[in-house]
Design a protein around this motif. Structure first.
Motif, PDB file in Angstrom:
ATOM      1  N   SER C 242      64.993  41.457 -50.732  1.00  0.00           N
ATOM      2  CA  SER C 242      66.667  41.816 -50.469  1.00  0.00           C
ATOM      3  C   SER C 242      66.773  41.321 -49.303  1.00  0.00           C
ATOM      4  CB  SER C 242      66.675  43.244 -50.508  1.00  0.00           C
ATOM      5  OG  SER C 242      66.280  43.943 -51.876  1.00  0.00           O
ATOM      6  N   GLN C 249      71.279  43.225 -55.436  1.00  0.00           N
ATOM      7  CA  GLN C 249      72.597  42.567 -54.744  1.00  0.00           C
ATOM      8  C   GLN C 249      73.630  43.634 -54.406  1.00  0.00           C
ATOM      9  OE1 GLN C 249      72.911  39.507 -54.132  1.00  0.00           O
ATOM     10  NE2 GLN C 249      70.677  39.208 -54.820  1.00  0.00           N
ATOM     11  N   LEU C 257      68.133  45.461 -48.291  1.00  0.00           N
ATOM     12  CA  LEU C 257      69.403  44.914 -48.165  1.00  0.00           C
ATOM     13  C   LEU C 257      70.195  45.389 -47.038  1.00  0.00           C
ATOM     14  CD1 LEU C 257      71.116  43.022 -49.913  1.00  0.00           C
ATOM     15  CD2 LEU C 257      72.060  44.939 -51.093  1.00  0.00           C
TER      16      LEU C 257
END
Lengths: 323, 322, 305
Positions: C242, C249, C257
């Motif tokens: 990520s 995403q 992320l």
């Protein structure tokens, strides 16, 4: 007063487990005169190996000596520093184990392993040490010593490995050799060879031997005096002839009875009923009482002492009290 | 005793691959007959192939060559499916009571296993009932039925192993060193139990052991094995009284006697080590250790033949008999 | 002194003898309780993991904020009473995103590990039990998998399959099975030789049944340990993927992320990156501590020390 190599007095050692203290050795006193072979006989878990480990100072956590004294040639071993014990181990006292394979380093030539023992304790150069090793190899009956010197443990048979172990134990000419079931893993014909070798060596070198075995046959072959152990205690102690002629304790009698005589063929074997007691929950009275067919009320309530039957024959049974 | 042949092996050979394309000659040309209801002991030192022979006889490891006939049927010829009913007839008791019971199963499940495999009972309750019955027969209190193996002593575990072996009412039980891992006092209990069960159920034992004293007590006949070959077969009493093969004699002589006055006296010790089963000596396999060996022993392999009621494979059995 | 270099061996035998003596009963439950008593760190780790799992599941109840839409008026605020861990560049509550992110990060830790465990057990047991050619083929295949850098392999798979949670699961499961297969194979080989398996064979039990009745249950301790120790590596792999932008995403969030997103604002608002980093660290450490604790009590080879 006899010259004693080892004198153990009131030794207690055991394991501190989460479930409580396990008294593996309980108030054991034992004497090993110079040049004598003393035997301890008993079944698995009776504490016989714990005595050996207590002497060597190799009790592992959670095992510990809690009381008593062990004197080697008059020198107290209990409470010695690890470094001092190390200098005694292998030099003054050494030990051979049941399974020689696990006691040898598989990736080092056996000759070097034996030499290592010598270099550790004696101020001697490598060449001279090697000669010493070859000499002792010959003494313990290893044929082609030079070839065997360079062998690795897996290249040797069980019998030869045990001979190497004996060589390693003997190389520093110890005062005391402890043999913990040295022939149990071996075949009968090899066992007979090793027993003969040990008999020879004790006669030649005059060292003292503490022989630990479950096999009364092995004890009879080698020992001068025998201690019978049950559930951490000595239950009988006598000269070997006296023991095999007039054993006094019901447990010893049971053990003797379990030996299968090769000359007769009984329909059933005399067996000791029941099982070895749990050391965490020992009976209140005599530890053997639950399995003993002569047990009385008193046996179940009180613990017997070792009673002297004369001429060094001791027995822990009320039946022999005051006799 | 009635002499009905239960199992007969002819020319049995068992080999395993070893390093450098060599072979381990575990069992070489063995002929053996087991009579119904008897205890035949198979004696020898470690590595002589006695355990392998036992497992080969029950077709657990199919032989490389040779035939095994069980109650008149040649089981070595049968397909897996045809053999299945015979599997029930032959069971095994192991040496190590610690390793032979699955540590994660209860005693009930361990003993019920053979019954469930062969779908002996239609439901769980009757299987459990049978397990209780078996436990009682081997002298383990039935309230221990839901315990695990590690909660038992060695002797009790061996009793559980025995219960499992007799669960299917087999005809032949191969006992592989059943008491050598046990303490002496417990050993006697288990041996007595095995004798009682034999009487009760008419079992036939092949009793594999290295311990000649135990064999003396248990066996009707004894077969002595050395390096993959049988060297002497005889009735127990006759074998112990008058061994005809030199190896048998040394074996008997080597037992430590529980008599301190007899220690080491006039004992003839067998020198040397056991040869490797990979490079077996030519001629008589025992000649490298035999003090009586002659040139003939080095070149010519002795045949099994009858001498004074023994079957013995030695050129000089007659001379030894004197 | 060479004579004593194997004390541990002998003392192990001694303890075994002792265990027989006092009839020590060691079922799984007892072993776990033993661990709980001895290893406080493992217990603490287990509690932490359970709390985290619960708060991830009940995230909507625990926090009043939305994880996706933020209040731009509250951009890049530091930790305060309203926003315990501050807000990010879009004014979203970091703690809220952390909790929602935990859903994916923990799922990524558990699901692929479980899948790889199942594949590994199936292949490893087959290889070990059948031996011969089957064993050879399966194990060489596993060796090839292990020889490849696992993160690189996961990246290749992600590039081929495209982004998405399911694909991450797949990629990580495919990376993880080989090491499991190796462990299970070696255990199967030793268990196959055990006397109780021979006993089952002598009774006429078929091989598949032997695998499920005798071999799998006895592999269980190692599998449990393997499971707890493989979770962190899966979480770390997901974070890395990520972070590199080929994993989860937007607008979904995972911890990796979040670290990536917060990177650009590290000077102004370090808490955006730090909070998920600390979370990853805590989970990974807890899993490792728990795994070690479990191994100490479950692994029979270490049992006597």
């Amino acid at each position: 007063m006899e010259d004693l190599t080892l004198k153990i007095e009131h030794l207690c050692s055991g394991f501190f487990t989460e479930r409580g203290y396990v008294p593996a050795v309980d108030d054991v006193s034992l004497e090993i005169p110079k040049g004598k072979v003393i035997g301890i006989v008993g079944e698995s878990g009776c504490g016989k190996s714990m005595i050996a480990r207590s002497i060597m100072g190799i009790l592992k956590y959670p095992g510990k000596i809690t009381k008593g004294s062990i004197k080697l040639d008059g020198r107290e071993l209990v409470g010695l520093e690890e470094s001092e014990l190390r200098s005694i181990r292998g030099k003054d006292v050494s030990m051979i184990f049941q399974e020689p394979m696990t006691s040898l380093n598989p990736v080092v030539q056996v000759g070097k392993q034996v030499r290592e023992a010598l270099l550790l304790h004696e101020n001697i150069d490598k060449e001279a040490a090697k000669d010493e090793v070859l000499k002792i190899f010959e003494q313990v009956g290893i044929s082609e010593p030079l070839k065997r010197y360079r062998s690795y443990p897996h290249e040797l048979s069980g019998g030869l490995r045990q001979r190497v172990m004996i060589a390693m134990a003997m190389i520093c000419k110890p005062k005391l050799l402890i043999a913990d079931e040295p022939t149990t893993a071996l075949d009968v014909t090899i066992e007979a060879q090793i027993l003969q070798l040990m008999r020879q060596l004790t006669r030649q070198t005059g060292m003292s031997v503490l022989m630990i075995s479950h096999n009364l046959g092995v004890i009879a072959e080698l020992c001068d005096e025998v201690y019978v152990m049950y559930a951490g205690k000595i239950v009988e102690q006598a000269d070997v002839y006296e023991l095999f002629d007039n054993c006094a304790h019901p447990y010893t009698k049971g053990l003797m009875g379990s030996i299968i005589d090769l000359d007769t063929k009984p329909e059933r074997l005399p067996a000791i009923g029941g099982v070895v007691p749990n050391l965490l929950h020992l009976p209140k009275g005599c530890a053997f009482a639950p399995r003993c067919k002569y047990a009385t009320e008193r046996c179940r309530a009180e613990r017997p002492e070792l009673y002297d039957l004369g001429s060094g024959h001791l027995c822990r049974c009320f039946e022999k009290e005051g006799k | 005793m009635e002499q009905r042949v239960l199992l007969e092996a002819k020319n049995l050979v068992q080999e395993f691959p070893a390093k450098n394309r060599k072979k381990v000659h575990a069992v070489s040309n063995v002929d053996l007959t087991i009579y119904a209801g008897e205890t035949l002991a198979l004696v020898g030192e470690s590595g002589c192939g006695k355990s392998t022979l036992g497992r080969t006889l029950m077709n657990l490891i199919p032989p490389v060559s040779g035939t095994i006939t069980f109650e008149g049927v040649e089981i070595t010829k049968l397909s897996k499916k045809e053999f299945a009913p015979y599997r029930k007839q032959m069971q095994l008791i192991f040496q190590d009571p610690y390793a032979s019971l699955d540590p994660r199963m209860t005693v009930r499940d361990i003993i019920a296993e053979p019954l469930e495999i062969h779908k002996v009972y239609p439901d769980k309750e009757s299987t459990t009932q049978k397990v209780k019955e078996l436990l009682q027969q081997v002298g383990v209190p039935e309230e221990f039925i839901y315990r695990y193996p590690h909660q038992f002593s060695g002797g009790q575990r061996q009793r559980i192993g025995i219960a499992r072996a007799i669960a299917l009412n087999p005809k032949l039980i191969i006992c592989d060193e059943p008491v050598s891992a046990l303490d002496v006092s417990v050993q006697s209990q288990v041996l007595n139990l095995m004798k009682d069960l034999q009487k009760e159920f008419g079992l036939t034992y092949l009793f594999i052991s290295h311990d000649l004293s135990v064999v003396k007590f248990m066996a009707d006949r004894v077969a002595v094995m050395f390096l993959g070959k049988l060297c002497e077969i005889a009735d127990t009493d006759s074998l112990y009284a008058k061994p005809l093969h030199p190896y048998t004699r040394f074996l008997l002589d080597a037992i430590p006697k529980a008599d301190p006055r007899n220690r080491g006296r006039n004992k003839q010790l067998l020198q040397g080590e056991i040869p490797s089963p990979i490079d077996v000596p030519g001629g008589c396999r025992f000649h490298t250790r035999c003090p009586f060996a002659t040139d003939r022993c080095k070149s010519e392999e002795p045949k099994m033949r009858q001498v004074e009621g023994h079957m013995v494979a030695c050129h000089f059995a007659e001379d030894l008999a004197k | 002194m060479a004579t004593f270099n194997n004390n541990s061996n002998n003392s192990a035998a001694l303890s075994e003898e002792l265990a027989g003596q006092i009839g020590e009963s060691e079922t799984l439950g007892v072993q776990l309780r033993r661990m709980a008593k001895k290893n406080k760190l493992a217990v603490f780790s287990a509690i932490l993991l359970i709390l985290l799992l619960l708060s991830a599941i009940f995230a909507p109840v625990l926090t009043p904020y939305d994880a996706v839409t933020g209040n731009t008026a509250e951009r890049l605020q530091g930790p305060s009473f309203e926003h315990w861990l501050g807000t990010d560049e879009m004014g979203r509550d970091v703690l809220t995103r952390l909790l929602y992110g935990a859903r994916i990060s923990l799922a990524v830790g558990i699901v692929p590990t479980l899948v790889s465990l199942i594949i590994g057990v199936a292949l490893g047991m087959t290889a070990g039990f059948l031996g011969g050619k089957v064993d050879y083929i399966i194990m060489r295949f596993a060796d090839v998998m292990l020889a490849f850098p696992s993160l690189l392999l996961a990246m290749v798979i992600m590039y081929t399959l495209g982004d998405g949670v399911i694909n991450i699961f797949l990629a990580l499961a495919l990376v993880g099975w080989a090491s499991v297969a190796r462990v299970v194979r070696s255990e199967t080989i030793s268990l196959k030789e055990s006397e109780y398996v021979e006993a089952a064979r002598s009774m006429g039990m078929n091989p598949v049944k032997i695998m499920f009745r005798h071999i799998l249950p006895n592999c269980m301790p190692s599998l449990i340990v393997l499971f707890t120790l493989n979770i962190p590596s899966a979480i770390l792999s997901e974070s890395s993927l990520s972070f590199l932008g080929i994993g989860i995403q937007l607008p979904n969030s995972s911890w990796g992320l979040m670290v990536n997103m917060g990177r650009q604002f590290f000077n102004q608002a370090p808490w955006i990156s730090l909070a998920p980093s600390v979370a990853i660290m805590l989970v990974v450490l807890s899993c490792n501590f728990l795994g070690d604790g479990l191994r100490d009590v479950l692994d029979p080879h270490l049992n006597n020390q």
